[in-house]
Scaffold this active site. Sequence first.
Site, PDB file in Angstrom:
ATOM      1  N   ARG A 129       0.880  -1.264   0.015  1.00  0.00           N
ATOM      2  CA  ARG A 129       0.156   0.092  -0.114  1.00  0.00           C
ATOM      3  C   ARG A 129       0.870   1.063   0.084  1.00  0.00           C
ATOM      4  O   ARG A 129       1.767   1.335   0.804  1.00  0.00           O
ATOM      5  CB  ARG A 129      -0.930   0.277   1.200  1.00  0.00           C
ATOM      6  CG  ARG A 129      -1.911  -1.062   1.272  1.00  0.00           C
ATOM      7  CD  ARG A 129      -2.762  -0.941   2.794  1.00  0.00           C
ATOM      8  NE  ARG A 129      -3.400  -2.226   3.001  1.00  0.00           N
ATOM      9  CZ  ARG A 129      -4.400  -2.602   2.667  1.00  0.00           C
ATOM     10  NH1 ARG A 129      -4.876  -2.347   1.684  1.00  0.00           N
ATOM     11  NH2 ARG A 129      -4.726  -3.885   3.176  1.00  0.00           N
ATOM     12  N   HIS A 147       3.434  -9.728   1.303  1.00  0.00           N
ATOM     13  CA  HIS A 147       3.285  -8.662   2.361  1.00  0.00           C
ATOM     14  C   HIS A 147       4.403  -8.096   3.285  1.00  0.00           C
ATOM     15  O   HIS A 147       4.245  -7.306   3.940  1.00  0.00           O
ATOM     16  CB  HIS A 147       2.152  -9.455   3.381  1.00  0.00           C
ATOM     17  CG  HIS A 147       1.507  -8.321   4.462  1.00  0.00           C
ATOM     18  ND1 HIS A 147       1.942  -8.547   5.922  1.00  0.00           N
ATOM     19  CD2 HIS A 147       0.579  -7.451   4.455  1.00  0.00           C
ATOM     20  CE1 HIS A 147       0.941  -7.522   6.222  1.00  0.00           C
ATOM     21  NE2 HIS A 147       0.353  -6.837   5.519  1.00  0.00           N
TER      22      HIS A 147
END
Length: 690
Positions: free
Chosen positions: A374, A434
Site C-alpha cells: 500500500r 506482504h
Amino acid sequence: MSTDQLYVEKELSWLAFNERVLQEAMDKTVPLIERVRFLGIFSSNQDEFFKVRVSDVKRRILINEEHGGDEEAKVLLRAIQQKVLSLGEAFDATYRELLLALARHNIFLVNENQLSEPIQTWIDIFFKEKVLRHIIPILLNKEVNPAKFLKDERTYLAIEMKKQGQVIQYALVEVPTDDLPRFIQLPPDGTRRRKQIMLLDNIIRLNLDNIFRGFFNYDEISAYAVKLTRDAEYDLSDQLDMSLVDKMSDGLKQRLTAMPVRFVYEREMPAAMISFLKLKLQISSYDAIIPGGRYHNFKDFIGFPNVGRDYLENGKLPALDCRDFDGFVNAFDAIKQRDILLYYPYHKFHHFTELVRQAAFDPAVTAMRINIYRVAKKSRIIHSLIDAANNGKKVTVVVELRARFDEAANIDWANILTDAGVRVVFGVPSLKIHSKLCLITRMENGEPVRYAHIGTGNFNERTAKIYTDFSLLTCHPEITAEVESVFEYIEYPYRRYKFNHLLVSPINSRRQLYRMLDNEIANAKAGLESGIFLKINNLVDRDLINRLYAAGQAGVPIQMIIRGMCAMRPGVPGLSENIKVVSIIDRFLEHPRVMVFHNKGNQQIYISSADWMTRNIDGRIEVGTPIYDDRLRQRILDILDLQWNDTTKARMIDAEQKNEYVKRGNRRKLRSQVAIYDYLKQIEEKSGGQ
C-alpha cells in the site's frame, strides 16, 4: 477442554477489538473532536468487518446448505448479529452524548429543521450552485434493478413521494461525497461564537423540491438514509490468455455487484418502504438488516473538522529527526556506520524517502528492489523509483495487486511504473506478498554492497503519520544477502532457498517459531529462566496458540500486547494462568510485530511484517528480521516496557474479552504513546542518538 473453552471465534474477537475503539469515543478524557473521529474509525472498521469477515461466514453457510448446512456458522452469524446490534446501541448513545458535548462548546451539528431564514437562503444558493449538478436520482420502478449498480458503502437517501396518501414513486439519491465535503460549515448566524455544521445529507433533504418538483406531482416527499454493504471477495478468472492485471480488473468489477451482507436503514422509514427495498436489493435472511439513525457512513466522521478551540483535538507531537544520520554526507554512510532503527510516526518517514531519493541519482547505486503493498496516493517513493529508472538504474518493483481495497490503486501504479521503464513483478500467484522490503545495491571500491530496509509497515507516507511501525536500515552482509534471496524467491519460487537469519513465510517462519517456543518450554522445564514477549496485531492461528498454552503450562511467563483479534483465552486456571494479554488503543494505530524470546538470557529479538495468523505464516510472503545491534535491542525492550506498563490506554484481554481497563492501583499515570515520544525525543536530543 472443548473448542469453545480453548478459543474465541476470531470474528467475535474482532468485534471486541472494535468495541475498544468505541471506548475511545466514550472516554471523556479524550479531546472532544477526537472522540467524534473515533466514531468514524469505529464505523469504518465495521464496514470492512461486514465486507470481509461477515461475508466469509455467510459464504460458509450458503456453500454448505446443500450438504446439510453449517450449524456452527449459523450460530456464529447469530452471535455476530447480536453483538453488532449491541455495539450499534452503544454507538447511537455515544453519538447523542457527543452532540450535547459539542453544543456546550458552541459547535452545533444542525439539521434542516433547525435553521434561521437567512441560513436557509444561503443553503438554497449553495445547493443550486454547488450541489445540484452532482444529483441524478435513480427511479425505482419495475425496469430498474438497484442491486446491480448501487455503490458499496456510499450514503444514499431513499425518497418516497406520495399523492393523497398513496405512494406514487420511490427513488434513490446518492450523497455526492466524492465531489463535495460531507461537513459544510454554515456562515455565522447571530453570535460568531456559535459554529454551525450541516451534513451534506441534510442540505439535500432541505432541497428535495428543487430536485423533484416539476417532474413529479406529489403532496408529500420524504427522505430516509440507507446504506448497503457488499461481499468484498472476488474470483479471479482462470483464462490463460489474460494477464494478472486483466484478471484483477475483472475481479474488482465483481465487487461492484457482489452479494449484499448488510442493509442499514433509517429506523423511521415506513415498513412498506423497507420491504420494497429489501426485495429490490435482494436482501436475504442471512444478511444483517439494521435500523439506524438518520446518518450513515459515519466513516466520514474520521475527518470531522475542528471549528472550535485547539484543545478540542490532540496536541501535536512533531515527528523527530533521527540523529543517526547527522554528520554524514549521505544516508548510505550513516547506515554503514551502524544499523538504524526508525519508529514511525515518532520518527520522520522522510528519512526513508530521502534514502530512496538519494539512491535514485547516486552514481554508485546500480540496482534497487522494493515491495509495494500500500502506498500513498501521491507517493514520493514511486516518483523516486521512476527517476532512478530514468537515471539508468536497474529498478525492480514487486507490486501486490491483491492488497485488499488497494487493488485498483496498485493496478494503476503498476501501469505507471511499467510505462516509465521500471521492471514490475507481480510475484507468486498463490501467495500474497506482504513483506516490507527494499534493497539497494551500491558499488563501493569495486565491490557491490547491499543496503536493506526491513520493516513492519507499508511504504506509505500518509499512514506513517498515524501507524506505529519499525523500520530497520542495515548493510549487515548476511541479512542483506538473505533479503536479496527473498526477492529471488518472489520471482523464482520453484528454487530452494535457505534462510539462517530471516524468518520468511511460508518457507521457515512456522518451523522457526515452533523452535523458539519449544526452546522456552525446555528451559522452563529444566528450571532455567524463560520468557516470551509478543507484540502483534492479531493472534488467531490455533497451532501457535496451542504452543503458547503449552509454554504457559510449562511455567514460561508470557506477556503479549495484541491490538486486534485474540482467539486465545488468557488467564484461565489450568490452561493459561501464566499468559497475560493487554491491548492499547490510542491516537496512533499500533501496528508493529515484535517477538522477544528469553533464550537463557541471550534474548532473541525480531521485528516482522507477519501477524500470528495462518494466512501470514503459511499463505503469504512475510519477513521478520533479528535485531543484532545491542543499542537498538535495548531501545525495543524499553519501548515494550513502556507499553506493558501503560495505565491509561491499556485494556486487559481476558477469557471473556470484557475490555476492562488495566487497573492503575498505586502506579503512576502512564500513557505509553506519549511516554515513548518523550523517550525517543530524549535519545535524539543527545548527539548522534547515543
